[in-house]
Design a protein around this motif. Sequence first.
Motif, PDB file in Angstrom:
ATOM      1  N   ILE A  14       0.925  -1.062   0.102  1.00  0.00           N
ATOM      2  CA  ILE A  14      -0.026  -0.027  -0.135  1.00  0.00           C
ATOM      3  C   ILE A  14       0.985   1.422   0.157  1.00  0.00           C
ATOM      4  N   LYS A  15       0.633   2.193  -0.963  1.00  0.00           N
ATOM      5  CA  LYS A  15       1.281   3.411  -0.982  1.00  0.00           C
ATOM      6  C   LYS A  15       0.282   4.773  -0.725  1.00  0.00           C
ATOM      7  N   THR A  16       0.891   5.485  -0.072  1.00  0.00           N
ATOM      8  CA  THR A  16      -0.228   6.608   0.155  1.00  0.00           C
ATOM      9  C   THR A  16       0.295   7.870  -0.808  1.00  0.00           C
ATOM     10  N   PHE A  17      -0.734   8.652  -1.369  1.00  0.00           N
ATOM     11  CA  PHE A  17      -0.390   9.526  -2.077  1.00  0.00           C
ATOM     12  C   PHE A  17      -1.059  10.728  -1.800  1.00  0.00           C
ATOM     13  N   LYS A  18      -0.558  12.169  -1.881  1.00  0.00           N
ATOM     14  CA  LYS A  18      -1.240  13.423  -1.711  1.00  0.00           C
ATOM     15  C   LYS A  18      -2.264  13.691  -2.821  1.00  0.00           C
ATOM     16  N   LYS A  19      -3.357  14.675  -2.470  1.00  0.00           N
ATOM     17  CA  LYS A  19      -4.020  15.071  -3.466  1.00  0.00           C
ATOM     18  C   LYS A  19      -3.171  15.601  -4.753  1.00  0.00           C
ATOM     19  N   GLY A  39      -9.713   7.082  -1.773  1.00  0.00           N
ATOM     20  CA  GLY A  39      -9.604   8.109  -2.532  1.00  0.00           C
ATOM     21  C   GLY A  39     -10.125   7.927  -3.880  1.00  0.00           C
ATOM     22  N   ALA A  40      -9.488   8.683  -4.584  1.00  0.00           N
ATOM     23  CA  ALA A  40      -9.914   8.628  -6.275  1.00  0.00           C
ATOM     24  C   ALA A  40      -8.887   9.110  -7.031  1.00  0.00           C
ATOM     25  N   VAL A  41      -8.500   8.499  -8.280  1.00  0.00           N
ATOM     26  CA  VAL A  41      -7.554   8.834  -9.332  1.00  0.00           C
ATOM     27  C   VAL A  41      -8.354   8.977 -10.525  1.00  0.00           C
ATOM     28  N   ILE A  57     -12.281   8.135 -14.439  1.00  0.00           N
ATOM     29  CA  ILE A  57     -11.898   8.386 -12.810  1.00  0.00           C
ATOM     30  C   ILE A  57     -12.187   6.957 -12.178  1.00  0.00           C
ATOM     31  N   PHE A  58     -11.097   6.611 -11.008  1.00  0.00           N
ATOM     32  CA  PHE A  58     -11.486   5.453 -10.427  1.00  0.00           C
ATOM     33  C   PHE A  58     -11.580   5.746  -8.927  1.00  0.00           C
ATOM     34  N   TYR A  59     -12.407   4.977  -8.423  1.00  0.00           N
ATOM     35  CA  TYR A  59     -12.571   4.960  -7.009  1.00  0.00           C
ATOM     36  C   TYR A  59     -12.281   3.749  -6.007  1.00  0.00           C
ATOM     37  N   LYS A  60     -12.719   3.456  -4.823  1.00  0.00           N
ATOM     38  CA  LYS A  60     -12.380   2.434  -4.230  1.00  0.00           C
ATOM     39  C   LYS A  60     -12.754   0.991  -4.712  1.00  0.00           C
ATOM     40  N   GLU A  61     -11.757   0.308  -4.588  1.00  0.00           N
ATOM     41  CA  GLU A  61     -11.805  -1.064  -5.562  1.00  0.00           C
ATOM     42  C   GLU A  61     -11.725  -1.103  -6.718  1.00  0.00           C
ATOM     43  N   GLN A  62     -11.630  -0.052  -7.384  1.00  0.00           N
ATOM     44  CA  GLN A  62     -11.576  -0.025  -8.881  1.00  0.00           C
ATOM     45  C   GLN A  62      -9.937   0.074  -9.107  1.00  0.00           C
ATOM     46  N   SER A  63      -9.658  -0.735 -10.105  1.00  0.00           N
ATOM     47  CA  SER A  63      -8.332  -0.521 -10.647  1.00  0.00           C
ATOM     48  C   SER A  63      -8.255   0.254 -11.915  1.00  0.00           C
ATOM     49  N   GLU A  86      -5.054   6.137  -0.922  1.00  0.00           N
ATOM     50  CA  GLU A  86      -4.090   4.802  -0.612  1.00  0.00           C
ATOM     51  C   GLU A  86      -4.442   4.085  -1.790  1.00  0.00           C
ATOM     52  N   ILE A  87      -3.109   3.427  -2.257  1.00  0.00           N
ATOM     53  CA  ILE A  87      -3.461   2.835  -3.527  1.00  0.00           C
ATOM     54  C   ILE A  87      -2.500   1.499  -3.399  1.00  0.00           C
TER      55      ILE A  87
END
Length: 198
Positions: A14-19, A39-41, A57-63, A86-87
Amino acid sequence: MIPQDTLFEYNAKIKTFKKDEKIFSEADTARNYYQVLKGAVKMSNFNDDGKEFIQGIFYKEQSFGEPPLFIDVPYPANAITLSDSEIIILPKEQLFNLLNEHQAVHLKITANLAKRLYYKAIIASEISGQEPMHRILRFFDYLKNDVHELSSDSSFKIPHTRQQIADVLGLRVETVIRSIKSLEKKGEVKIISRKVYR
């Protein structure tokens, strides 16, 4: 998408990313499988004039970003966080081991990629020939029915800003604002505290 326990069995981290932090850049070599834990990507490109086009745009549990892993090509877009995120990250080789040993997961990944291709085909046809209000409704229904898998009679809060909707659909933000107001008058959407519901 892939059960978290299964990912961790194959040494995912697991890696944490800032906005607004970049996860990978367009033209980078694809080396990892990415799945949103929190989060969201967004995946997006910029044209020569600097206008952004959001691929997804991808949300929780999406790859996201999987296709280049399977065909050894660079990423076609940038992946950037829309919020603190968190990814889960799994190296390509470990992903392939997982897929070889878990056929059900392999089929799920294939179905997910097929769904995205179908959506892209729909959006391409919408952009080329449909009115903005029609495009926006089709996009909202895709998010509600296919991404979040909600029933048609439930109320769904659109998780995107007007600017993001414009960037996904190739519209001007002013057009999106006017179209959403018109859709509200027609009873197709509701606007509550500036949030849009379908």
